[in-house]
Scaffold this active site. Structure first.
Site, PDB file in Angstrom:
ATOM      1  N   ARG A 167      51.314  40.115  46.113  1.00  0.00           N
ATOM      2  CA  ARG A 167      50.047  39.399  45.873  1.00  0.00           C
ATOM      3  C   ARG A 167      49.800  38.276  46.898  1.00  0.00           C
ATOM      4  O   ARG A 167      49.294  37.205  46.553  1.00  0.00           O
ATOM      5  CB  ARG A 167      50.000  38.787  44.466  1.00  0.00           C
ATOM      6  CG  ARG A 167      50.128  39.751  43.343  1.00  0.00           C
ATOM      7  CD  ARG A 167      48.971  40.735  43.238  1.00  0.00           C
ATOM      8  NE  ARG A 167      49.334  41.779  42.299  1.00  0.00           N
ATOM      9  CZ  ARG A 167      49.954  42.908  42.657  1.00  0.00           C
ATOM     10  NH1 ARG A 167      50.212  43.177  43.918  1.00  0.00           N
ATOM     11  NH2 ARG A 167      50.275  43.803  41.768  1.00  0.00           N
ATOM     12  N   SER A 237      44.992  38.673  35.751  1.00  0.00           N
ATOM     13  CA  SER A 237      46.296  38.033  35.488  1.00  0.00           C
ATOM     14  C   SER A 237      46.314  36.680  36.188  1.00  0.00           C
ATOM     15  O   SER A 237      46.073  36.621  37.398  1.00  0.00           O
ATOM     16  CB  SER A 237      47.428  38.881  36.057  1.00  0.00           C
ATOM     17  OG  SER A 237      47.370  40.162  35.500  1.00  0.00           O
ATOM     18  N   GLU A 339      48.164  33.286  40.621  1.00  0.00           N
ATOM     19  CA  GLU A 339      47.614  34.296  41.548  1.00  0.00           C
ATOM     20  C   GLU A 339      46.200  33.913  41.912  1.00  0.00           C
ATOM     21  O   GLU A 339      45.682  34.251  42.961  1.00  0.00           O
ATOM     22  CB  GLU A 339      47.529  35.642  40.811  1.00  0.00           C
ATOM     23  CG  GLU A 339      48.634  36.592  41.083  1.00  0.00           C
ATOM     24  CD  GLU A 339      48.374  37.960  40.448  1.00  0.00           C
ATOM     25  OE1 GLU A 339      47.215  38.381  40.280  1.00  0.00           O
ATOM     26  OE2 GLU A 339      49.378  38.596  40.105  1.00  0.00           O
TER      27      GLU A 339
HETATM   28  C1  LIG Z   1      39.480  41.807  34.821  1.00  0.00           C
HETATM   29  C2  LIG Z   1      40.262  41.652  36.088  1.00  0.00           C
HETATM   30  C3  LIG Z   1      41.316  42.509  36.362  1.00  0.00           C
HETATM   31  C4  LIG Z   1      42.055  42.364  37.543  1.00  0.00           C
HETATM   32  N1  LIG Z   1      43.091  43.236  37.780  1.00  0.00           N
HETATM   33  C5  LIG Z   1      43.823  43.125  38.911  1.00  0.00           C
HETATM   34  C6  LIG Z   1      44.902  44.030  39.177  1.00  0.00           C
HETATM   35  O1  LIG Z   1      45.171  44.947  38.416  1.00  0.00           O
HETATM   36  N2  LIG Z   1      45.625  43.843  40.315  1.00  0.00           N
HETATM   37  C7  LIG Z   1      45.335  42.849  41.207  1.00  0.00           C
HETATM   38  O2  LIG Z   1      46.027  42.743  42.215  1.00  0.00           O
HETATM   39  N3  LIG Z   1      44.316  41.989  40.983  1.00  0.00           N
HETATM   40  C8  LIG Z   1      43.558  42.092  39.862  1.00  0.00           C
HETATM   41  N4  LIG Z   1      42.528  41.218  39.624  1.00  0.00           N
HETATM   42  C9  LIG Z   1      42.266  40.121  40.588  1.00  0.00           C
HETATM   43  C10 LIG Z   1      41.122  40.408  41.596  1.00  0.00           C
HETATM   44  O3  LIG Z   1      40.283  41.425  41.134  1.00  0.00           O
HETATM   45  C11 LIG Z   1      41.649  40.791  42.957  1.00  0.00           C
HETATM   46  O4  LIG Z   1      42.452  39.773  43.481  1.00  0.00           O
HETATM   47  C12 LIG Z   1      40.498  41.097  43.951  1.00  0.00           C
HETATM   48  O5  LIG Z   1      40.989  41.812  45.034  1.00  0.00           O
HETATM   49  C13 LIG Z   1      39.781  39.840  44.473  1.00  0.00           C
HETATM   50  O6  LIG Z   1      38.725  40.277  45.307  1.00  0.00           O
HETATM   51  P1  LIG Z   1      37.390  39.463  45.406  1.00  0.00           P
HETATM   52  O7  LIG Z   1      36.550  40.123  46.431  1.00  0.00           O
HETATM   53  O8  LIG Z   1      36.768  39.286  44.068  1.00  0.00           O
HETATM   54  O9  LIG Z   1      37.942  38.079  45.952  1.00  0.00           O
HETATM   55  P2  LIG Z   1      37.465  36.573  45.600  1.00  0.00           P
HETATM   56  O10 LIG Z   1      37.812  36.246  44.191  1.00  0.00           O
HETATM   57  O11 LIG Z   1      36.038  36.439  45.993  1.00  0.00           O
HETATM   58  O12 LIG Z   1      38.387  35.775  46.579  1.00  0.00           O
HETATM   59  C14 LIG Z   1      39.779  35.684  46.345  1.00  0.00           C
HETATM   60  C15 LIG Z   1      40.428  34.977  47.561  1.00  0.00           C
HETATM   61  O13 LIG Z   1      40.281  35.795  48.715  1.00  0.00           O
HETATM   62  C16 LIG Z   1      39.524  35.104  49.725  1.00  0.00           C
HETATM   63  N5  LIG Z   1      38.649  36.114  50.332  1.00  0.00           N
HETATM   64  C17 LIG Z   1      37.853  37.032  49.708  1.00  0.00           C
HETATM   65  N6  LIG Z   1      37.272  37.831  50.597  1.00  0.00           N
HETATM   66  C18 LIG Z   1      37.691  37.430  51.818  1.00  0.00           C
HETATM   67  C19 LIG Z   1      37.450  37.865  53.154  1.00  0.00           C
HETATM   68  N7  LIG Z   1      36.631  38.879  53.429  1.00  0.00           N
HETATM   69  N8  LIG Z   1      38.065  37.196  54.164  1.00  0.00           N
HETATM   70  C20 LIG Z   1      38.898  36.151  53.930  1.00  0.00           C
HETATM   71  N9  LIG Z   1      39.164  35.685  52.692  1.00  0.00           N
HETATM   72  C21 LIG Z   1      38.579  36.319  51.657  1.00  0.00           C
HETATM   73  C22 LIG Z   1      38.769  34.009  49.014  1.00  0.00           C
HETATM   74  O14 LIG Z   1      38.487  32.929  49.873  1.00  0.00           O
HETATM   75  C23 LIG Z   1      39.773  33.652  47.918  1.00  0.00           C
HETATM   76  O15 LIG Z   1      40.750  32.789  48.437  1.00  0.00           O
HETATM   77  C24 LIG Z   1      41.751  41.344  38.460  1.00  0.00           C
HETATM   78  C25 LIG Z   1      40.671  40.465  38.185  1.00  0.00           C
HETATM   79  C26 LIG Z   1      39.929  40.627  37.012  1.00  0.00           C
HETATM   80  C27 LIG Z   1      38.779  39.705  36.746  1.00  0.00           C
END
Ligand SMILES: Cc1cc2nc3c(=O)[nH]c(=O)nc-3n(C[C@H](O)[C@H](O)[C@H](O)COP(=O)(O)OP(=O)(O)OC[C@H]3O[C@@H](n4cnc5c(N)ncnc54)[C@H](O)[C@@H]3O)c2cc1C
Length: 343
Positions: A167, A237, A339
């Site tokens: 992660r 999580s 995380e």
């Molecule tokens: C219901 C639910 C279930 C989930 N299940 C899982 C799971 O099973 N496994 C898992 O690993 N995660 C899980 N997650 C966590 C989450 O979905 C992941 O971490 C996801 O990949 C985050 O992507 P995002 O685009 O929403 O990032 P954001 O929340 O928008 O950003 C997260 C971080 O990444 C950075 N970021 C985002 N995009 C970029 C980019 N293009 N360049 C540089 N930095 C960037 C942001 O600045 C921030 O620091 C879950 C979340 C929820 C709400």
């Protein structure tokens, strides 16, 4: 500022899954890579910090962001190479992760099915090195393209250079890059990974198992276990599962024989489910009821999503996060690492 389509004082309440009335002083949607230089110049000229937002599914905001939020909306998918055994698929970082997984299955590019229904963008998935049910994204990464937030220069990272860990990646720990696209190396032959216990039910299938069936089962399991983020505020999580030395694990298991432990293949450390530690900590009943999802203690929720909720709920949530960390540390001598990004 007009040319760059930067907006002022924008609500981000619907742009993150925790559902708080979060705002940003400046906000822009990134639709073309060519915008990046101008946006970085704008931020530099005003001495603003920059935050890259994907789908906002891994964030807990606590106050108005006083800088420039750039939401990644870059789209595009292209198969850039095909051999008999694999495809190289280039994907823009603003693409929706789950839609991409379904599309790869439909187009006979395999490997991502266990990560179905994870919310967020492709860029967020790389930054966080997402994983589910014994598969994580790092094993499919061929390269990642990103722009430096300091210099505006483009760099192509090999998988090794991404420094993927559980992660975590160089992009998450340094906060210096905007990831714009990714090349995934996907197999032409479907090889199911069914080591996660609830997926083992598929092993008894009489006909040949398909990637679509695995994806469907993953979606079914996730829907039964996780809150629907459209209704309940959540970032998934909240803490990473801690990894401890085998000696420490054995000591703890003597004290708590029912404590679950996992040994990842080849690792010298034992993994303890953070949810179990939280469940068995001395966190008050009041805090549990308000902040923990009833089916899983590892998921911190905002039950007031969609209602009359204040941004101060973010600060109260952080106070509970710290309380959980302190209770688990006192009870088990283990530090829980969030995380989720807290802003
Ligand atoms: C219901 C639910 C279930 C989930 N299940 C899982 C799971 O099973 N496994 C898992 O690993 N995660 C899980 N997650 C966590 C989450 O979905 C992941 O971490 C996801 O990949 C985050 O992507 P995002 O685009 O929403 O990032 P954001 O929340 O928008 O950003 C997260 C971080 O990444 C950075 N970021 C985002 N995009 C970029 C980019 N293009 N360049 C540089 N930095 C960037 C942001 O600045 C921030 O620091 C879950 C979340 C929820 C709400």
């Amino acid at each position: 500022m007009k040319d760059l389509a930067i907006q002022k004082n924008v609500s981000l309440q619907d742009r993150h899954t925790f559902g708080l009335p979060w705002k940003s002083r400046f906000f822009v949607e990134l639709e073309k890579e060519e915008q990046i230089a101008g946006l970085l110049n704008f931020a530099k000229s005003k001495e603003l910090p920059v935050l890259i937002l994907g789908g906002g599914s891994n964030m807990l905001p606590t106050e108005t962001y006083k800088g420039l939020v750039i939401q990644n909306k870059l789209t595009g998918r292209e198969v850039i190479k095909e051999t008999k055994t694999f495809s190289l698929l280039q994907v823009a970082a603003g693409e929706d992760w789950h839609k991409l997984v379904l599309w790869t299955i439909k187009n006979e590019m395999f490997g991502l099915e266990n990560m179905s229904l994870i919310p967020g963008t492709v860029g967020g998935a790389v930054v966080q090195n997402i994983g589910a049910y014994d598969v994580d994204i790092q094993r499919f990464i061929y390269s990642v393209t990103a722009y430096s937030l300091n210099t505006g220069k483009k760099k192509v990272f090999t998988r090794d250079e991404c420094k993927f860990e559980y992660r975590n990646s160089i992009f998450k720990s340094s906060d210096l890059w905007v990831v714009t696209s990714v090349i995934l190396k996907l197999s032409k032959k479907f090889k199911p990974v069914l080591t996660y216990k609830p997926l083992q039910i598929l092993q008894s299938s009489t006909s040949e198992l398909t990637a679509k069936e695995v994806s469907r089962e993953v979606i079914k399991i996730r829907r039964s276990k996780l809150p629907d983020w459209n209704r309940v505020g959540t970032a998934g999580s909240f803490f990473a599962n801690p990894r401890v030395s085998k000696t420490k694990a054995r000591r703890l298991q003597k004290l708590y024989p029912e404590m679950p432990l996992f040994y990842n293949y080849g690792s010298t450390k034992a993994t303890i489910p953070a949810g179990w530690l939280i469940e068995h900590s001395s966190l008050s009943e009041k805090n549990r009821k308000e902040f923990l999802y009833h089916k899983h203690a590892l998921i911190i929720v905002n039950k007031e999503k969609g209602g009359d909720v204040s941004i101060t709920k973010g600060k109260r949530t952080v106070a509970v996060v710290e309380r959980i960390q302190s209770k688990v540390s006192q009870g088990f001598g283990i530090d829980l690492r969030p995380e989720v990004r807290i802003f």
